[in-house]
Scaffold this motif. Structure first.
Motif, mmCIF file in Angstrom:
data_model
loop_
_atom_site.group_PDB
_atom_site.id
_atom_site.type_symbol
_atom_site.label_atom_id
_atom_site.label_comp_id
_atom_site.label_asym_id
_atom_site.label_seq_id
_atom_site.Cartn_x
_atom_site.Cartn_y
_atom_site.Cartn_z
ATOM 1 N N LEU A 1 -2.514 0.553 -9.180
ATOM 2 C CA LEU A 1 -2.339 1.939 -9.621
ATOM 3 C C LEU A 1 -3.426 2.348 -10.607
ATOM 4 N N VAL A 2 -3.747 1.456 -11.531
ATOM 5 C CA VAL A 2 -4.779 1.771 -12.534
ATOM 6 C C VAL A 2 -6.134 1.943 -11.861
ATOM 7 N N ASP A 3 -6.426 1.103 -10.875
ATOM 8 C CA ASP A 3 -7.705 1.235 -10.164
ATOM 9 C C ASP A 3 -7.806 2.596 -9.478
ATOM 10 N N SER A 4 -6.724 3.032 -8.854
ATOM 11 C CA SER A 4 -6.725 4.355 -8.212
ATOM 12 C C SER A 4 -6.840 5.459 -9.257
ATOM 13 N N TYR A 5 -6.131 5.287 -10.357
ATOM 14 C CA TYR A 5 -6.170 6.266 -11.449
ATOM 15 C C TYR A 5 -7.592 6.390 -12.001
ATOM 16 N N ALA A 6 -8.269 5.255 -12.124
ATOM 17 C CA ALA A 6 -9.634 5.268 -12.662
ATOM 18 C C ALA A 6 -10.571 6.058 -11.761
ATOM 19 N N VAL A 7 -10.398 5.900 -10.458
ATOM 20 C CA VAL A 7 -11.245 6.636 -9.510
ATOM 21 C C VAL A 7 -10.983 8.138 -9.609
ATOM 22 N N ARG B 1 0.838 -1.200 0.000
ATOM 23 C CA ARG B 1 0.000 0.000 0.000
ATOM 24 C C ARG B 1 0.875 1.252 0.000
ATOM 25 N N TYR B 2 1.966 1.189 0.766
ATOM 26 C CA TYR B 2 2.892 2.329 0.806
ATOM 27 C C TYR B 2 3.544 2.552 -0.560
ATOM 28 N N TYR B 3 3.963 1.474 -1.228
ATOM 29 C CA TYR B 3 4.589 1.622 -2.547
ATOM 30 C C TYR B 3 3.617 2.279 -3.530
ATOM 31 N N ARG B 4 2.380 1.817 -3.492
ATOM 32 C CA ARG B 4 1.376 2.394 -4.399
ATOM 33 C C ARG B 4 1.186 3.882 -4.115
ATOM 34 N N ASN B 5 1.096 4.236 -2.837
ATOM 35 C CA ASN B 5 0.894 5.643 -2.484
ATOM 36 C C ASN B 5 2.116 6.496 -2.824
ATOM 37 N N ALA B 6 3.309 5.912 -2.670
ATOM 38 C CA ALA B 6 4.526 6.658 -3.015
ATOM 39 C C ALA B 6 4.542 6.988 -4.504
ATOM 40 N N ILE B 7 4.129 6.024 -5.323
ATOM 41 C CA ILE B 7 4.083 6.261 -6.769
ATOM 42 C C ILE B 7 2.982 7.261 -7.109
ATOM 43 N N LYS B 8 1.821 7.113 -6.470
ATOM 44 C CA LYS B 8 0.724 8.058 -6.719
ATOM 45 C C LYS B 8 1.134 9.482 -6.369
ATOM 46 N N ASP B 9 1.798 9.641 -5.230
ATOM 47 C CA ASP B 9 2.238 10.984 -4.828
ATOM 48 C C ASP B 9 3.231 11.551 -5.839
ATOM 49 N N ALA B 10 4.119 10.688 -6.332
ATOM 50 C CA ALA B 10 5.094 11.147 -7.329
ATOM 51 C C ALA B 10 4.391 11.554 -8.623
ATOM 52 N N LEU B 11 3.420 10.763 -9.045
ATOM 53 C CA LEU B 11 2.674 11.096 -10.262
ATOM 54 C C LEU B 11 1.928 12.415 -10.108
ATOM 55 N N ASN B 12 1.392 12.643 -8.926
ATOM 56 C CA ASN B 12 0.635 13.878 -8.698
ATOM 57 C C ASN B 12 1.520 15.117 -8.696
ATOM 58 N N ARG B 13 2.824 14.913 -8.571
ATOM 59 C CA ARG B 13 3.738 16.059 -8.654
ATOM 60 C C ARG B 13 4.105 16.394 -10.096
ATOM 61 N N LEU B 14 3.707 15.544 -11.031
ATOM 62 C CA LEU B 14 3.968 15.796 -12.448
ATOM 63 C C LEU B 14 2.881 16.701 -13.025
ATOM 64 N N PRO B 15 3.170 17.399 -14.126
ATOM 65 C CA PRO B 15 2.100 18.108 -14.841
ATOM 66 C C PRO B 15 1.049 17.091 -15.298
ATOM 67 N N PRO B 16 -0.222 17.492 -15.395
ATOM 68 C CA PRO B 16 -1.284 16.535 -15.755
ATOM 69 C C PRO B 16 -0.991 15.728 -17.016
ATOM 70 N N ALA B 17 -0.483 16.391 -18.057
ATOM 71 C CA ALA B 17 -0.207 15.668 -19.308
ATOM 72 C C ALA B 17 0.878 14.618 -19.100
ATOM 73 N N SER B 18 1.901 14.955 -18.316
ATOM 74 C CA SER B 18 2.980 13.997 -18.052
ATOM 75 C C SER B 18 2.480 12.835 -17.200
ATOM 76 N N LEU B 19 1.589 13.136 -16.263
ATOM 77 C CA LEU B 19 1.013 12.073 -15.430
ATOM 78 C C LEU B 19 0.306 11.040 -16.311
ATOM 79 N N VAL B 20 -0.527 11.534 -17.226
ATOM 80 C CA VAL B 20 -1.270 10.624 -18.111
ATOM 81 C C VAL B 20 -0.302 9.844 -18.999
ATOM 82 N N ASP B 21 0.700 10.532 -19.538
ATOM 83 C CA ASP B 21 1.670 9.859 -20.408
ATOM 84 C C ASP B 21 2.445 8.784 -19.648
ATOM 85 N N ALA B 22 2.835 9.099 -18.417
ATOM 86 C CA ALA B 22 3.595 8.129 -17.622
ATOM 87 C C ALA B 22 2.762 6.883 -17.343
ATOM 88 N N MET B 23 1.507 7.077 -16.962
ATOM 89 C CA MET B 23 0.637 5.932 -16.691
ATOM 90 C C MET B 23 0.401 5.115 -17.958
#
Length: 669
Positions: free
Chosen positions: A332-338, A288-310
């Protein structure tokens, strides 16, 4: 030490740390150096080397005993050995020179060459690993309770007293200690653990170059490095980093973690963990921590980069949706979908509004519809760009992504309506191609749309052929001639119609034609021929008399293609519909003809004959239909004076050539 195996390609070489003659790889970073020592006859038997070589060449996970790796790492601490090698962990100046060990390599795994963006200057101070009780107090997993208490007292003089006391409590309580151990670096020697914490501070991304580490410790290091990601990192590099984490998470083994922790506890004097259930529960928290660490990192990216990275991460790791993804990717995809649900729903509503607008505007013509379709294409692309990771994941899991199906079929429905109801082939093809491009992850949609695309392509080709045929037909029927010696009148035929003097008839309006020639002579001497042409509609007729046979013949050829073929077809269709058609004294029906029986005395009478009972012939400038059994029963129609005699003759003669003909309309079959 002589016989060795290349850590990169599995080829045999001489010398554990020498360059491979096959792939030219040289071990440079410590992980590769340690693995290369294991892949030599210094630490492994000949049988073990054969097995390991096969695993490397087949891109399988290496079954290297952790004990051998630790032994190799300890050997590399020998200063004399490092001096002899001329290298060490700190000497690899360019991470791009280092190759990862095949230990975690998999088919389809991301490339290991690091982009320059992740080696820029950055530092970490408050990562989870740096705030771990072991790091806070400066203790090791092998320190006993007394040493922990001593260091806690010392650190209390420098750091926050309450934080130090809590760290001491966490490490000295067997129940609380497990959580701290599993969020630390289990299985890593105290010296290496200190080096890694220092590396996180000065160069967080350098830990991505490490290899040969216990899986849990490796993940904890990488998760902390994720905290250094910011908006300056490229989407491709973040996607690669995510994949590295995902593969490692799938390699986590509760049994291995339990062994590593109990091995250190046996040295530190703390009671061993007895049940694996405790480790498994903590591993769930770690994931759960690994998933949240990645989510937090993605949220620090610009929106377009976040989508491209995923998108890149899911696309590469699933092979375009063909392979199952690791557990971390699915989470990660499940969280992204929400988190993207609101945006996708809003864009989907915009798509539906544009579809309805295009459908409502279709009656106004393609010029009105095209700008709406242009907007629809843009909005649909925006929607799909954000939905791509979800679509790929759904395909890899073998499930349907309902919103994608709904939008795809809505656009398809519009494409069908625009063509079927409004004949807008171009816009229909655009929308069909859009669906094929955006929804390639939906097998059912792809199959149906491919059929649509093929049908539209056939229609398009047929139309091109028809247009070419129309152009050719227009050229074939176009003719213009000047008639007269002194005063010229123009006789013309073209797709625009027939024209003679001041009379004009559109081609479709012409309902009657007649023509013929009369030869003239005086005392048996030919004096010339008069050629007569006539054409008209239901109200009027133009009559042309010509002297030149070439003009007459050429015009007739054009007239036949432009008008007579249509009149012939319309005659068959009229008869097929159960109607009768009058030609002079003859009355035609589909299955026969009514003729006239001529009597010398008395009134002529009408005789009904089937087509099998009559025959036809030409004589004295007329076309005759007569009974086979009664020479007095016939009808004659002048070619030059009776309308459409040539049309009737052609229809009957064509039908008579068809075996078994009973109805004239059989010619339409």
């Amino acid at each position: 030490m002589t016989k060795a195996i290349c850590f990169s390609c599995g080829a045999e070489k001489f010398g554990a740390l020498t360059q491979c003659g096959a792939c030219k790889s040289t071990p440079r970073v410590e992980g590769d150096l340690a693995l290369s020592l294991v892949l030599s006859d210094h630490l492994s038997s000949e049988t073990q080397l054969e097995v390991l070589a096969h695993e490397i060449r087949s891109h399988l996970k290496l079954t290297v005993p952790e004990a051998l790796l630790r032994q190799a790492h300890e050997a590399l601490k020998d200063p004399q050995l490092l001096a002899m090698l001329g290298t060490g962990p700190g000497n690899a100046t360019d991470g791009s020179q280092a190759r990862p060990t095949p230990r975690t390599a998999r088919p389809g795994s991301p490339p290991t060459t690091r982009s320059s963006s992740n080696r820029r200057q950055r530092s970490l101070h408050q990562s989870e690993l740096q705030q771990n009780p072991f790091a806070l107090l400066g203790v090791t997993t092998r320190d006993d309770r007394r040493r922990i208490v001593e260091l806690a007292e010392e650190k209390s003089l420098e750091l926050d007293h309450d934080a130090c006391q809590k760290a001491r409590s966490d490490l000295t309580s067997p129940r609380m200690r497990l959580s701290a151990e599993m969020s630390w670096l289990p299985g890593v020697s105290p010296g290496k653990a200190a080096q890694f914490v220092s590396a996180l501070h000065s160069d967080p991304m350098s830990v991505r170059e490490e290899s040969g580490l216990p899986t849990l410790a490796h993940l904890n290091l990488l998760a902390s490095a994720f905290e250094a990601i910011d908006g300056n990192d490229s989407a491709d590099d973040v996607a690669e980093f995510i994949q590295e984490m995902a593969y490692l998470v799938d390699d986590l083994s509760a049994e291995q973690v339990l062994r590593d922790i109990n091995e250190d506890r046996s040295v530190s004097g703390f009671p061993e963990v007895k049940g694996i259930e405790q480790v498994e529960a903590e591993l769930s928290e770690r994931k759960r921590y690994y998933r949240n660490a990645i989510k937090d990192a993605l949220n620090r990216l610009p929106p377009a980069s976040l989508v491209d990275a995923m998108t890149t991460a899911v696309d590469q790791i699933t092979g375009g949706g063909e392979d199952h993804a690791p557990e971390l990717i699915d989470d990660l995809v499940d969280s992204y979908a929400v988190e993207t649900q609101g945006f996708l729903q809003k864009e989907a509503e915009s798509v539906e509004k544009l579809i309805n607008a295009a459908r409502d505007s279709a009656t106004s013509g393609e010029k009105v519809v095209k700008p709406i379709v242009d907007k629809l294409v843009v909005v649909a692309r925006n929607w799909d760009k954000v939905a791509q990771p979800i679509q790929l994941s759904a395909k890899a899991r073998g499930i349907d992504h309902d919103p994608s199906h709904e939008i795809a079929y809505s656009i398809r429905s519009l494409a069908i309506d625009l063509f079927n109801e409004h004949d807008m082939l171009d816009q229909s093809q655009r929308l069909t191609e859009l669906i094929q491009e955006l929804f390639a992850e939906l097998p059912e949609v792809v199959e149906r749309v491919e059929q649509d695309s093929e049908a539209l392509a056939d229609i398009f080709q047929n139309r091109k052929m028809n247009e070419a045929q129309k152009d050719e037909w227009a050229r074939d029927i176009t003719y213009r001639a000047e008639v007269g010696v002194m005063f010229k009148d123009v006789l013309s035929i073209s797709p625009d119609g027939l024209s003679w003097k001041n009379q004009r008839f559109p081609l479709d309006a012409v309902t009657r034609v007649r023509w013929g020639a009369v030869r003239h002579s005086v005392n048996g001497i030919p004096t010339g021929t008069t050629y007569t042409l006539a054409f008209g509609d239901n109200r009027s007729e133009a009559v042309v008399e010509l002297k030149k046979e070439s003009t007459y013949s050429t015009f007739l050829e054009k007239l036949w293609k432009a008008v007579v073929i249509r009149l012939l077809t319309e005659l068959f269709e009229t008869l097929q519909g159960g109607n009768e058609v009058r030609f002079g004294e003859a009355t035609l029906s589909d299955d026969g003809v009514t003729l006239v029986k001529h009597k010398f005395l008395g009134t002529n009478e009408k005789v009904r004959c089937s087509w099998g009972q009559v025959h036809v012939w030409s004589a004295d400038g007329s076309f005759y239909i007569g009974s086979k059994d009664d020479k007095k029963t016939y009808v004659g129609l002048s070619y030059i004076h009776a309308a459409n005699t040539h049309v009737l003759e052609q229809a009957i003669r064509m039908a008579f050539k068809k075996p078994g003909m009973r109805r004239l309309s059989d010619m339409l079959q």
